[in-house]
Design an enzyme around this catalytic site. Structure first.
Site, short mmCIF file in Angstrom:
data_model
loop_
_atom_site.label_atom_id
_atom_site.label_comp_id
_atom_site.label_asym_id
_atom_site.label_seq_id
_atom_site.Cartn_x
_atom_site.Cartn_y
_atom_site.Cartn_z
N ASP A 72 23.88 -48.85 -1.30
CA ASP A 72 24.16 -48.61 -2.72
C ASP A 72 25.49 -49.20 -3.16
O ASP A 72 26.29 -49.65 -2.34
CB ASP A 72 24.11 -47.10 -3.01
CG ASP A 72 24.90 -46.27 -2.00
OD1 ASP A 72 25.67 -46.85 -1.21
OD2 ASP A 72 24.76 -45.04 -2.00
N ASP B 198 24.33 -32.42 -2.38
CA ASP B 198 23.11 -32.05 -3.12
C ASP B 198 21.86 -32.63 -2.46
O ASP B 198 20.78 -32.61 -3.03
CB ASP B 198 23.21 -32.51 -4.59
CG ASP B 198 23.34 -34.03 -4.72
OD1 ASP B 198 23.37 -34.72 -3.69
OD2 ASP B 198 23.39 -34.52 -5.86
N HIS C 229 21.48 -35.83 -1.52
CA HIS C 229 21.17 -37.23 -1.82
C HIS C 229 21.36 -38.12 -0.59
O HIS C 229 22.18 -37.84 0.28
CB HIS C 229 21.95 -37.76 -3.02
CG HIS C 229 23.42 -37.99 -2.84
ND1 HIS C 229 24.38 -37.33 -3.58
CD2 HIS C 229 24.10 -38.82 -2.03
CE1 HIS C 229 25.57 -37.75 -3.23
NE2 HIS C 229 25.44 -38.66 -2.28
C1 GLP Z 1 28.12 -41.08 -1.28
C2 GLP Z 1 27.20 -42.17 -0.74
C3 GLP Z 1 26.22 -41.64 0.27
C4 GLP Z 1 26.92 -40.75 1.26
C5 GLP Z 1 27.50 -39.56 0.54
C6 GLP Z 1 28.18 -38.55 1.47
O1 GLP Z 1 27.67 -40.48 -2.42
N1 GLP Z 1 26.50 -42.86 -1.74
O2 GLP Z 1 25.58 -42.73 0.91
O3 GLP Z 1 26.03 -40.33 2.25
O4 GLP Z 1 28.44 -40.05 -0.40
O5 GLP Z 1 29.50 -38.91 1.67
P1 GLP Z 1 30.41 -38.38 2.81
O6 GLP Z 1 29.96 -39.01 4.06
O7 GLP Z 1 31.78 -38.81 2.43
O8 GLP Z 1 30.26 -36.89 2.83
#
Ligand code: GLP
Length: 236
Positions: free
Chosen positions: A67, A136, A138
């Site tokens: 992304d 959430d 995602h």
């Molecule tokens: C972002 C990215 C995701 C990632 C998520 C969790 O929103 N788009 O791909 O998995 O954050 O981030 P973190 O690993 O910092 O908790």
């Protein structure tokens, strides 16, 4: 599902790097699906060490990232392109022209999504997709919704995601409100999926995703249907 619980972030990072390295060693010209966020940082650091030691050779690898924020180009230090260049690509022997991140500055984001899906298809799909998970549920930026979206698409970020990601920006108002993300089709068609999560705060959403109902309200729950899913979790 292969569910591995480890004691700490260092172990998580080493195990994840070992699994990725195994794919690269067995298929030097593999396609790696890569992720951003804080979760994969340790994994990337381990992969850099392996490359420096001569144990993993990225020269024939192609990468496709999940992304990108809409409106941030690769020179912006909050863009995911910049993150990848800084935390991995510039430190291993990957051919930079074989690293792909969706273009969040494309004038036509729908066309960019179609181009990205066609690129992944033309590469023969993803051999291993690395994923983190948002609070959430995602994955990539596939936010909770009424339906799963198959294609790479533009998405409005959930207020909770903007809140969670504000830690990387100077102020919350700087966090882009939309992104372009790989959809569920390319993720689910990856030959292997490796989901990493760490910290007590991720435990509830991880368990809901892996053991609760499969629903677009919890995007990561779709992974229960993947035939080769490995999850590594560390509560610490
Ligand atoms: C972002 C990215 C995701 C990632 C998520 C969790 O929103 N788009 O791909 O998995 O954050 O981030 P973190 O690993 O910092 O908790």
């Amino acid at each position: 599902m292969n569910y591995i619980v480890v004691e700490n972030y260092e172990q998580l990072s080493r195990k994840a790097a070992n699994l990725i390295a195994a794919v690269v060693v067995t298929k030097p010209n593999c396609v790696l699906g890569l992720a951003t966020g804080s979760s994969p940082l340790g994994t990337y650091a381990e992969l850099i060490k392996k490359c420096e030691a001569g144990d993993v050779d990225f020269s024939a690898v192609t990468s496709v990232n999940l992304d990108e924020y809409v409106g941030l180009d690769g020179t912006n230090d909050q863009s995911y392109r910049y993150f990848m260049d800084t935390n991995l690509f510039s430190k291993v022997n990957i051919d930079h022209s074989k690293t792909h991140v969706p273009n969040g500055c494309a004038a036509d984001l729908a066309a960019e999504g179609a181009r990205y899906d066609e690129l992944i298809r033309s590469l023969g799909g993803i051999d291993l997709q690395l994923l983190g998970i948002g609070l959430d549920g995602h994955i990539g930026f596939n936010e909770p919704d009424d339906c799963f979206t198959a294609a790479t698409h533009e998405v409005e970020l959930d207020p909770s995601t903007i809140e969670a990601n504000a830690r990387f920006f100077e102020k919350k108002e700087d966090v882009p409100t939309s992104a372009i993300t790989m959809g569920m089709m390319s993720i689910m068609q990856a030959k292997k999926v490796l989901l990493i999560a760490n910290g007590a705060k991720k435990k509830e959403i991880l368990e809901k995703s892996l053991f609760g109902p499969i629903t677009p309200a919890v995007p990561a729950s779709i992974l229960q249907l993947h035939p080769d899913l490995t999850v590594i979790f560390s509560e610490n």
